[in-house]
Write a protein that holds these residues in place. Structure first.
Motif, PDB file in Angstrom:
ATOM      1  N   GLY A   1      45.446 -12.178  16.568  1.00 45.17           N
ATOM      2  CA  GLY A   1      44.909 -13.520  16.785  1.00 45.17           C
ATOM      3  C   GLY A   1      45.825 -14.425  17.575  1.00 45.17           C
ATOM      4  N   TYR A   2      47.045 -13.978  17.843  1.00 44.47           N
ATOM      5  CA  TYR A   2      48.009 -14.829  18.543  1.00 44.47           C
ATOM      6  C   TYR A   2      47.944 -14.682  20.068  1.00 44.47           C
ATOM      7  N   ASN A   3      47.287 -13.658  20.540  1.00 51.20           N
ATOM      8  CA  ASN A   3      47.137 -13.444  21.975  1.00 51.20           C
ATOM      9  C   ASN A   3      45.660 -13.525  22.324  1.00 51.20           C
ATOM     10  N   THR A   4      45.320 -14.388  23.289  1.00 48.99           N
ATOM     11  CA  THR A   4      43.913 -14.607  23.615  1.00 48.99           C
ATOM     12  C   THR A   4      43.688 -14.518  25.116  1.00 48.99           C
ATOM     13  N   ALA A   5      42.443 -14.231  25.467  1.00 44.82           N
ATOM     14  CA  ALA A   5      42.043 -14.129  26.870  1.00 44.82           C
ATOM     15  C   ALA A   5      40.853 -15.046  27.111  1.00 44.82           C
ATOM     16  N   HIS A   6      40.859 -15.681  28.268  1.00 47.29           N
ATOM     17  CA  HIS A   6      39.828 -16.654  28.612  1.00 47.29           C
ATOM     18  C   HIS A   6      39.391 -16.427  30.057  1.00 47.29           C
ATOM     19  N   VAL A   7      38.107 -16.543  30.305  1.00 49.47           N
ATOM     20  CA  VAL A   7      37.574 -16.412  31.660  1.00 49.47           C
ATOM     21  C   VAL A   7      36.827 -17.693  31.993  1.00 49.47           C
ATOM     22  N   PHE A   8      37.294 -18.389  33.013  1.00 57.88           N
ATOM     23  CA  PHE A   8      36.586 -19.593  33.454  1.00 57.88           C
ATOM     24  C   PHE A   8      36.099 -19.388  34.883  1.00 57.88           C
ATOM     25  N   ARG A   9      35.047 -20.087  35.213  1.00 55.49           N
ATOM     26  CA  ARG A   9      34.466 -19.990  36.554  1.00 55.49           C
ATOM     27  C   ARG A   9      34.872 -21.218  37.357  1.00 55.49           C
TER      28      ARG A   9
ATOM     29  N   ALA B   4      35.344 -22.363  41.832  1.00 54.62           N
ATOM     30  CA  ALA B   4      35.247 -21.991  43.247  1.00 54.62           C
ATOM     31  C   ALA B   4      34.308 -20.795  43.439  1.00 54.62           C
ATOM     32  N   GLY B   5      33.289 -20.721  42.602  1.00 54.51           N
ATOM     33  CA  GLY B   5      32.281 -19.687  42.765  1.00 54.51           C
ATOM     34  C   GLY B   5      32.704 -18.307  42.330  1.00 54.51           C
ATOM     35  N   ARG B   6      33.830 -18.197  41.602  1.00 57.60           N
ATOM     36  CA  ARG B   6      34.285 -16.897  41.133  1.00 57.60           C
ATOM     37  C   ARG B   6      34.883 -17.047  39.743  1.00 57.60           C
ATOM     38  N   GLU B   7      35.162 -15.943  39.092  1.00 63.51           N
ATOM     39  CA  GLU B   7      35.748 -15.982  37.759  1.00 63.51           C
ATOM     40  C   GLU B   7      37.246 -15.745  37.832  1.00 63.51           C
ATOM     41  N   TRP B   8      37.975 -16.426  36.923  1.00 62.24           N
ATOM     42  CA  TRP B   8      39.427 -16.331  36.829  1.00 62.24           C
ATOM     43  C   TRP B   8      39.776 -15.993  35.389  1.00 62.24           C
ATOM     44  N   LEU B   9      40.727 -15.092  35.213  1.00 61.23           N
ATOM     45  CA  LEU B   9      41.160 -14.678  33.885  1.00 61.23           C
ATOM     46  C   LEU B   9      42.478 -15.361  33.542  1.00 61.23           C
ATOM     47  N   LEU B  10      42.523 -16.022  32.394  1.00 63.50           N
ATOM     48  CA  LEU B  10      43.747 -16.648  31.918  1.00 63.50           C
ATOM     49  C   LEU B  10      44.141 -15.996  30.605  1.00 63.50           C
ATOM     50  N   LEU B  11      45.364 -15.482  30.552  1.00 65.61           N
ATOM     51  CA  LEU B  11      45.912 -14.901  29.342  1.00 65.61           C
ATOM     52  C   LEU B  11      46.852 -15.900  28.676  1.00 65.61           C
ATOM     53  N   ALA B  12      46.667 -16.121  27.390  1.00 70.35           N
ATOM     54  CA  ALA B  12      47.541 -16.996  26.608  1.00 70.35           C
ATOM     55  C   ALA B  12      48.258 -16.112  25.590  1.00 70.35           C
ATOM     56  N   LEU B  13      49.524 -15.814  25.871  1.00 73.04           N
ATOM     57  CA  LEU B  13      50.274 -14.863  25.054  1.00 73.04           C
ATOM     58  C   LEU B  13      51.236 -15.570  24.117  1.00 73.04           C
ATOM     59  N   ASP B  14      51.502 -14.911  23.029  1.00 74.05           N
ATOM     60  CA  ASP B  14      52.348 -15.451  21.977  1.00 74.05           C
ATOM     61  C   ASP B  14      53.785 -15.672  22.458  1.00 74.05           C
ATOM     62  N   TRP B  15      54.494 -16.457  21.686  1.00 74.79           N
ATOM     63  CA  TRP B  15      55.927 -16.728  21.927  1.00 74.79           C
ATOM     64  C   TRP B  15      56.725 -15.431  22.024  1.00 74.79           C
ATOM     65  N   ARG B  16      56.398 -14.487  21.179  1.00 72.39           N
ATOM     66  CA  ARG B  16      57.014 -13.168  21.225  1.00 72.39           C
ATOM     67  C   ARG B  16      55.911 -12.129  21.016  1.00 72.39           C
ATOM     68  N   THR B  17      55.559 -11.485  22.107  1.00 74.57           N
ATOM     69  CA  THR B  17      54.459 -10.522  22.060  1.00 74.57           C
ATOM     70  C   THR B  17      54.984  -9.130  21.744  1.00 74.57           C
ATOM     71  N   SER B  18      54.326  -8.479  20.848  1.00 77.21           N
ATOM     72  CA  SER B  18      54.721  -7.129  20.447  1.00 77.21           C
ATOM     73  C   SER B  18      54.207  -6.111  21.460  1.00 77.21           C
ATOM     74  N   THR B  19      54.634  -4.869  21.285  1.00 70.80           N
ATOM     75  CA  THR B  19      54.147  -3.789  22.147  1.00 70.80           C
ATOM     76  C   THR B  19      52.629  -3.685  22.071  1.00 70.80           C
ATOM     77  N   ALA B  20      52.094  -3.837  20.869  1.00 70.67           N
ATOM     78  CA  ALA B  20      50.634  -3.797  20.709  1.00 70.67           C
ATOM     79  C   ALA B  20      49.975  -4.950  21.451  1.00 70.67           C
ATOM     80  N   GLY B  21      50.628  -6.111  21.428  1.00 64.88           N
ATOM     81  CA  GLY B  21      50.083  -7.260  22.148  1.00 64.88           C
ATOM     82  C   GLY B  21      50.066  -7.038  23.649  1.00 64.88           C
ATOM     83  N   PHE B  22      51.148  -6.471  24.175  1.00 63.51           N
ATOM     84  CA  PHE B  22      51.187  -6.161  25.602  1.00 63.51           C
ATOM     85  C   PHE B  22      50.137  -5.112  25.962  1.00 63.51           C
ATOM     86  N   ASP B  23      49.974  -4.120  25.113  1.00 60.05           N
ATOM     87  CA  ASP B  23      48.957  -3.096  25.376  1.00 60.05           C
ATOM     88  C   ASP B  23      47.576  -3.730  25.443  1.00 60.05           C
TER      89      ASP B  23
END
Length: 658
Positions: A195-203, A205-224
């Motif tokens: 729950g500490y790492n999230t992904a967001h897609v906003f539209r 300029a007519g296209r979609e952009w992916l924004l990743l919001a990662l934890d202060w300290r991301t684990s190997t599982a979080g990076f995966d």
């Protein structure tokens, strides 16, 4: 936070309560709380008494609706760094007003009603100073402003919100600001199992952009998980946000900024190197990273494994007046200009009348140092080409370009090898069928064999995917050019009811004013004096009509109309080299206007009539300029499709549009 240990282990822990309390006491005792003093007043009995003013401030802030323009080529990503000193519940200090003001600004500056067109808000962590449930209670109330307005946003945990890595389990942060909070937002994509790492897609300029919001300290599982999200969205450009990636090696003991190169004053922390190695380096989609934690702000540009630029930015103002005053870093993306303009403001301070701001608030209303206010040139299509190439506009058949009134249409996509010389005796057929072929190829004696060559280069909106490459110039005169045949009908056309002349061209980087000024892309031969022209601005030896380029690369249409003895002249602005241009000269039977890329230029003779084009029955020349009856200059650059029509065309009828 933790500016003081940057370059060390990267394992910054919470600052001591005593040190933080002294800093806040200084602000209070010095009487520098400004507009926030109204919230500070009742907060003297600890957390239990901290409810009245903050809650009412948040409630009154909620108004308006989120309404971004997702198709506009200009949009803004709003970024909010460490707001920790606004929420220190365990000390009885809660000041939501600055953040609430920024949230109102975000809401009110979305959509077409604002030049900002804010489409998303990203917080960079350290929402609180202490990670305390009381602090998060008020953080949650302030974020209700965004939720009630439907704002698209992301948050992430900083080291003052949590400890350890993302395997830590539940915390007040997760309970208050976890993915359950915005799971119904249309921009929320997913969260990892922690729950500490999230992904967001906003539209935007007519296209979609992916924004990743990662934890202060991301684990190997979080990076995966993060890598899997990127892999599942292989065509989306990625913005990576986390609390710590880079810091600045310079100190902030001087303001405004006076420390080295503002474009290269940040470097990865030890943890930032981990983030780079695990997710940024090998994912070409990641083009921008944003972090807080350290101060002062800074930035650098790094190259990923594909050799492409990644912009690494740190933004943090917790050390500034009133804990940063809820400052916003605004990233204004402008895809029409291939630029990201960046500015830093405090909406809370800006909302105060200038004459009522205290001295420290006035200083921090808008930050204009080189590290806070700057632009990033970025060719978006080129940068994203490896994973989201823009389909090139296909070639269109010649017959589609034959609008009513077309007298001549020349194009150069003949299938000849790129760079091969145009052979002697070559004829460029007139696609209109009127017999206005470019039938005569003239090469100046002594010119190189490649004085005129075939090219596959072309304007992106050009119907024919080919051009002629002219290597002409003076000192001495050299090059080659084409003319119409002696009996071509176009030679005698007077255009008294109007005309449109269009062509595509590119002036190369080796263009030189001393060698190439006043070269002509297209001209009608015959000296002005032979046509009986006299009067103001008349040069008796120049052609009766020519589209030429000045020593400053300004296009000029100089034409002797049938109704006057002196010329009518249209001008365009200085043109960039190594760029494809479309020019159109449009006469409606009375007045002539020059267009560049479909846009009218400023210097057009609107106060006098210009009817038709004087003719002596002589040929038209492509790439050649004749003066006093002799060839005087030859074009240097590329010429693409050329069309001549016997009426005025509207912009939506130009070759760039049809």
């Amino acid at each position: 936070m933790c500016r003081e240990i940057f370059g060390g282990s990267g394992s910054c822990e919470h600052t001591s309560a005593a040190k933080g309390a002294d800093r806040r006491s200084f602000l209070r005792n010095a009487g520098l709380a400004g507009a926030g003093a109204v919230a500070l007043g009742p907060l003297t009995a600890g957390a239990a008494s901290a409810s009245t003013a903050p809650a009412s401030a948040a409630a009154s802030a909620s108004r308006g609706r989120w309404n971004p323009d997702t198709e506009s080529l200009r949009f803004t990503l709003a970024v909010m760094p460490d707001t920790q000193f606004l929420y220190w519940g365990s000390q009885g200090s809660v000041n939501p007003d600055p953040q609430a003001a920024s949230f109102r600004y975000v809401i009110e500056n979305s959509g077409t009603a604002s030049d900002d067109n804010i489409v998303f808000l990203a917080h960079l962590g350290d929402l609180t100073e202490d990670g305390d449930p009381v602090s998060f209670k008020y953080v949650g109330q302030t974020y209700d402003i965004l939720d009630e307005a439907g704002v698209a946003y992301s948050v992430l945990a900083g080291n003052h919100d949590v400890s350890g890595d993302d395997t830590r389990g539940t915390t007040p942060y997760l309970q208050t600001m976890g993915p359950q909070r915005y799971s119904k937002s249309p921009t929320f994509l997913s969260a990892d199992s922690s729950g500490y790492n999230t992904a967001h897609v906003f539209r935007a300029a007519g296209r979609e952009w992916l924004l990743l919001a990662l934890d202060w300290r991301t684990s190997t599982a979080g990076f995966d998980w993060a890598n899997a999200v990127i892999k599942a969205h292989p065509t989306l450009p990625v913005i990576l946000t986390t609390h710590e990636i880079a810091g600045t090696p310079y100190d902030d003991n001087v303001y405004p900024y006076q420390a080295g190169d503002p474009e290269d004053n940040a470097s990865l922390s030890s943890y930032g190197q981990t983030v780079w190695d695990n997710i940024i380096k090998d994912n070409d989609q990641v083009f921008l990273t944003l972090n807080g934690h350290y101060w002062p702000p800074g930035r650098t540009t790094m190259q990923n494994a594909a050799g492409h630029d990644v912009y690494v930015h740190i933004t943090n103002y917790q050390n500034r007046y009133f804990g940063g005053g809820g400052m916003l870093r605004l990233y204004h993306f402008d895809l029409s200009r291939d630029t990201i303009d960046v500015e830093t403001i405090s909406p809370w301070i800006l909302a105060q009348k200038p004459e009522e701001r205290n001295v420290l608030a006035a200083q921090d209303a808008e930050l204009t140092s080189a590290v806070d206010y700057f632009s990033i040139p970025m060719n978006f299509d080129e940068r994203f080409a490896s994973f989201a190439p823009v389909p090139s506009r296909p070639s269109r058949p010649a017959k589609r370009m034959l609008v009513p009134g077309t007298l001549a249409y020349w194009r150069f996509d003949t299938g000849q090898a790129d760079g091969s010389a145009v052979a002697a005796g070559t004829t460029i057929k007139d696609q209109s069928g009127h017999g206005n072929d470019l039938s005569t190829l003239v090469t100046v004696p002594g010119s190189a064999a490649d004085a005129l060559t075939w090219s596959t280069q072309h304007h992106p909106d050009q119907p024919g995917h080919g051009s002629l490459s002219f290597a002409g110039g003076q000192n001495p005169l050299h090059g080659a050019y084409f003319t119409t045949g002696a009996n071509a009908p176009l030679n005698t056309e007077t255009f008294t009811k109007g005309y449109t002349i269009e062509l595509f061209f590119n002036i190369p980087l080796d263009w030189d004013a001393s060698n190439n000024s006043w070269m002509s892309a297209l001209s009608r031969w015959g000296e002005a004096s032979q046509a009986g022209k006299t009067g103001e601005n008349t040069d008796p030896d120049e052609p009766v009509a020519t589209l030429s380029f000045s020593g400053d690369r300004e296009p000029q249409w100089n034409c002797y109309p049938t109704n006057a003895t002196f010329p009518s002249t249209n001008w365009g602005q200085t043109l960039f080299e190594d760029e494809w241009w479309h020019v159109a000269i449009v006469n409606d039977g009375k007045h002539t206007v020059m267009y560049l890329q479909g846009c009218p230029t400023v210097d057009n003779p609107t106060l006098r009539e210009s009817i038709g084009i004087t003719t002596l029955g002589l040929p038209w020349a492509l790439g050649g300029y004749e003066y006093n009856g002799s060839i005087n200059q030859i074009f240097h650059g590329f010429i693409g499709d050329v069309r001549i029509v016997n009426r005025a065309l509207s912009v939506d009828e130009f070759m760039i549009a049809t």
